[in-house]
Design a protein around this motif. Structure first.
Motif, short mmCIF file in Angstrom:
data_model
loop_
_atom_site.label_atom_id
_atom_site.label_comp_id
_atom_site.label_asym_id
_atom_site.label_seq_id
_atom_site.Cartn_x
_atom_site.Cartn_y
_atom_site.Cartn_z
N HIS A 22 0.82 -1.21 0.00
CA HIS A 22 0.00 0.00 0.00
C HIS A 22 0.86 1.27 0.00
N LEU A 25 1.47 2.04 -3.60
CA LEU A 25 0.24 1.89 -4.40
C LEU A 25 0.50 2.30 -5.84
N PRO A 27 0.31 3.85 -9.34
CA PRO A 27 -0.30 5.13 -9.77
C PRO A 27 -1.64 4.93 -10.47
N LYS A 30 -4.28 4.25 -7.82
CA LYS A 30 -4.58 5.51 -7.13
C LYS A 30 -5.48 6.39 -8.00
N LYS A 31 -5.17 6.46 -9.29
CA LYS A 31 -5.96 7.25 -10.23
C LYS A 31 -7.39 6.71 -10.30
N LEU A 33 -9.06 4.96 -8.04
CA LEU A 33 -9.77 5.27 -6.78
C LEU A 33 -10.32 6.69 -6.81
N LYS A 34 -9.49 7.61 -7.22
CA LYS A 34 -9.93 9.01 -7.28
C LYS A 34 -11.00 9.22 -8.35
N TYR A 41 -9.23 8.30 2.28
CA TYR A 41 -9.18 6.84 2.41
C TYR A 41 -8.03 6.46 3.35
N TRP A 76 -5.23 -5.48 -9.05
CA TRP A 76 -4.82 -5.19 -7.67
C TRP A 76 -5.29 -6.31 -6.74
#
Length: 104
Positions: A22, A25, A27, A30-31, A33-34, A41, A76
């Motif tokens: 984590h 993480l 990129p 992360k992108k 999730l956003k 989070y 993931w």
């Protein structure tokens, strides 16, 4: 904003690796999730039980849940599968928590 809480279950020998993965993480994860609305989070670990508590905020839960259909999310999950209890599709076994109090 919808506040979500979930419990997940790590294998006893996986705590350090879970944190390491984590901390790095991907990129593109992360992108995603956003893009699907995740903000604020955090994941917390109970080292005595292996349970994690995940907290995040999303504008719309239905939109956020669509992240499960993305290739990056599935990738993931596959990457994380050796570290935790998972379902047949490699998604983490989760227990959704009901919010019973929030201090404004």
């Amino acid at each position: 904003m919808v506040r979500l809480g979930q419990v997940m279950y790590l294998h006893p020998d996986a705590y350090d690796e879970y944190q390491k993965r984590h901390a790095a993480l991907w990129p593109e994860m992360k992108k995603a999730l956003k893009e699907y609305g995740a903000t604020n989070y955090s994941i917390f670990l109970n080292e005595k039980t292996g349970q994690t508590f995940a907290y995040l905020e999303v504008p719309d839960e239905a939109t956020y849940n669509k992240i499960a259909d993305t290739e990056i999310c599935k990738k993931w999950w596959q990457y994380m599968e050796p570290l935790m209890d998972t379902n047949p599709d490699n998604s983490p076994v989760t227990t959704d928590l009901k919010e019973v109090f929030h201090l404004d």
